[in-house]
Design a protein around this motif. Sequence first.
Motif, PDB file in Angstrom:
ATOM      1  N   GLY A   1       5.140   6.008  -2.830  1.00 52.93           N
ATOM      2  CA  GLY A   1       6.350   5.915  -4.274  1.00 52.93           C
ATOM      3  C   GLY A   1       7.331   5.322  -2.597  1.00 52.93           C
ATOM      4  O   GLY A   1       8.798   5.813  -2.535  1.00 52.93           O
ATOM      5  N   ALA A   2       6.987   4.966  -1.206  1.00 58.02           N
ATOM      6  CA  ALA A   2       7.930   5.119  -0.011  1.00 58.02           C
ATOM      7  C   ALA A   2       8.066   3.014   0.008  1.00 58.02           C
ATOM      8  O   ALA A   2       8.648   2.292  -0.978  1.00 58.02           O
ATOM      9  CB  ALA A   2       6.655   4.209   1.641  1.00 58.02           C
ATOM     10  N   ASP A   3       9.937   3.531   0.436  1.00 54.90           N
ATOM     11  CA  ASP A   3      10.763   2.269   0.884  1.00 54.90           C
ATOM     12  C   ASP A   3       9.958   1.092   1.915  1.00 54.90           C
ATOM     13  O   ASP A   3       9.280   1.341   2.301  1.00 54.90           O
ATOM     14  CB  ASP A   3      11.886   2.769   1.443  1.00 54.90           C
ATOM     15  N   PRO A   4      10.682  -0.479   1.370  1.00 51.34           N
ATOM     16  CA  PRO A   4      10.704  -1.195   2.224  1.00 51.34           C
ATOM     17  C   PRO A   4      10.422  -1.243   3.479  1.00 51.34           C
ATOM     18  O   PRO A   4      11.554  -0.646   3.803  1.00 51.34           O
ATOM     19  CB  PRO A   4      10.675  -2.390   1.633  1.00 51.34           C
ATOM     20  N   ILE A   5       9.454  -1.199   5.129  1.00 52.06           N
ATOM     21  CA  ILE A   5       9.744  -1.578   5.675  1.00 52.06           C
ATOM     22  C   ILE A   5      10.430  -2.397   6.365  1.00 52.06           C
ATOM     23  O   ILE A   5      10.257  -4.076   5.314  1.00 52.06           O
ATOM     24  CB  ILE A   5       8.244  -1.623   6.596  1.00 52.06           C
ATOM     25  N   ASP A   6      11.788  -2.154   6.959  1.00 48.42           N
ATOM     26  CA  ASP A   6      12.456  -2.875   7.884  1.00 48.42           C
ATOM     27  C   ASP A   6      11.741  -3.554   8.830  1.00 48.42           C
ATOM     28  O   ASP A   6      11.980  -3.473  10.157  1.00 48.42           O
ATOM     29  CB  ASP A   6      13.904  -2.494   8.257  1.00 48.42           C
ATOM     30  N   ILE A   7      11.265  -4.888   8.873  1.00 47.76           N
ATOM     31  CA  ILE A   7      10.772  -5.764   9.704  1.00 47.76           C
ATOM     32  C   ILE A   7      11.555  -6.835  10.480  1.00 47.76           C
ATOM     33  O   ILE A   7      11.012  -6.421  11.389  1.00 47.76           O
ATOM     34  CB  ILE A   7       9.847  -6.749   8.520  1.00 47.76           C
TER      35      ILE A   7
ATOM     36  N   ILE B   1       0.661  -1.166  -0.001  1.00 50.92           N
ATOM     37  CA  ILE B   1      -0.104  -0.273  -0.231  1.00 50.92           C
ATOM     38  C   ILE B   1       1.028   0.787   0.091  1.00 50.92           C
ATOM     39  O   ILE B   1       0.804   1.889  -1.047  1.00 50.92           O
ATOM     40  CB  ILE B   1      -1.016  -0.212   1.493  1.00 50.92           C
ATOM     41  N   PHE B   2       1.725   1.183   0.618  1.00 48.19           N
ATOM     42  CA  PHE B   2       3.006   2.450   0.994  1.00 48.19           C
ATOM     43  C   PHE B   2       3.416   2.066  -0.827  1.00 48.19           C
ATOM     44  O   PHE B   2       3.408   3.675  -0.630  1.00 48.19           O
ATOM     45  CB  PHE B   2       3.955   2.505   2.232  1.00 48.19           C
ATOM     46  N   GLY B   3       3.658   1.620  -1.091  1.00 47.94           N
ATOM     47  CA  GLY B   3       4.783   1.764  -2.061  1.00 47.94           C
ATOM     48  C   GLY B   3       3.754   3.023  -3.486  1.00 47.94           C
ATOM     49  O   GLY B   3       4.188   2.996  -4.091  1.00 47.94           O
ATOM     50  N   ALA B   4       2.590   1.667  -3.755  1.00 44.90           N
ATOM     51  CA  ALA B   4       1.359   1.714  -4.915  1.00 44.90           C
ATOM     52  C   ALA B   4       1.159   4.018  -4.214  1.00 44.90           C
ATOM     53  O   ALA B   4       1.471   4.835  -4.808  1.00 44.90           O
ATOM     54  CB  ALA B   4       0.629   1.256  -4.265  1.00 44.90           C
ATOM     55  N   LEU B   5       0.606   3.877  -2.583  1.00 46.55           N
ATOM     56  CA  LEU B   5      -0.005   5.594  -2.532  1.00 46.55           C
ATOM     57  C   LEU B   5       0.977   6.758  -2.147  1.00 46.55           C
ATOM     58  O   LEU B   5       1.014   7.914  -2.988  1.00 46.55           O
ATOM     59  CB  LEU B   5      -0.230   4.979  -1.335  1.00 46.55           C
TER      60      LEU B   5
END
Length: 433
Positions: free
Chosen positions: A184-190, A178-182
């Motif tokens: 353009g955020a980097d992936p979260i470091d789980i 969702i964050f990437g699509a809306l």
Amino acid sequence: MDIRQLGHTLVVGLQWGDEGKGQIVDHLSGAFDLIVRYAGGANAGHSVVVGETKLGLHLVPSGILREHVLCVIGNGVALDPEVLFEEIDALAKLGVDVESRLKVSDRAHVVMPYHKLEDRLSEAALSEGTKLGTTARGIGPLYADKATRTNAIRVHHLLTPDVFRQRLVEIVDRKNRIFGALYGADPIDIDAILERFTAYAERLRPMVCDTADLLHRSMEQGKRLLFEGAQGSLLDLDHGTFPFVTSSNSSACGMSAGSGVPPRKLTTVLGVAKAYTSRVGTGPMPTELKDGVGQAIRDVGKEYGTTTGRPRRCGWFDGVATAYSVRLGGMTAIGIIGLNVLSQFDEVNICVGYEVDGRALDHFPCDVDLLDRVRPILETHEGWKQDLARCGGWDELPAKARAYLGRLESLLNCPIAAVAVGPERDQLLVRPS
Ligand code: IMO
Ligand code: MG
């Protein structure tokens, strides 16, 4: 008001937050056994004084400074472990032991780093005029996830490592998409989240319990409960100035759902309002003063946010909005804070009605566009022009200040039980009964 006679009591803000609820709670807390938070999270902010040090607290109830009091973070609270442990550590440095006197609900929902990220990303993506002006504490995204259920992490999930890991993996995957699509955020470091929150879980574990059960047992043992509202009634998700509100039921209406204590257990509901109005963040505020008078209120009242440091918008007392909150929550009495701030003025105004397009409104409207357009009908009162700081008691208040309070009482249709003439403990004047 004899506080030793009070039954289970709720203290709630009647405006848009920052009413000075902490001063009333501090006054009452000596006479209660448990202090309970039921809504909101680290978006709240209250200052406490420990010795020489002034500390801003967001999650730990202010009653923690009274040694006999057990503090409870109820199921309705947005629990941010990062903020909680920062506060616990800061208090420990000042010699206040929190962990043995704080209980946290196993049903409370946990604010995760991606909630704060989403709060910031979503606000940044909104156009001017539609931004909510949130505190960026992740409150909206947290409560949204609670409502979706599939994306929720409750405290008891956190305490079961396999459940926590599995839920987190699935949720973070959804958030990343969702964050990437809306945005353009980097992936979260789980991995970083897993490590930090696994450590938080172990530190939380001894404090976690079924707090509703604890509250019921405590009442059965004759102990007295004090509920500490966060934010104000006009920021309530359902009853406030939506959408410029917070995401929980911060009015008196939220007490029962957020704690598991039945509404009929309350004997006293104390509303707290400032002698004027302040608001931080966006949204309608009919009595806002954008001139030197507003600035003078801000300066003397030190109206800058505890949580975000933002200057607060200031204006005259709004009798319409505040009366709406009094009725909504069924107040039994009211505390007025910061009367001293108005001592500087030759004349003080009170908003006694709203007018739109030349017509009087007979209610507090739900439509914020309409509320933006209302013209406050102001009633002018002569100022008392006298320093109230050293007023030793209610009877020493100048006649004109008492007349001002009397007018507020008649507008709110509720008795005023206490008035603060400064922020210190001995500056709260309780009205003789
Ligand atoms: P206390 O407990 C004043 C306001 C924010 C914003 C709106 C939504 O100190 O009275 P949120 O971060 O909750 O999503 O922000 O609500 N707000 C407060 N204003 N006092 C508070 O708490 C507040 N908590 C939230 O400024 O307008
Ligand atoms: Mg505050």
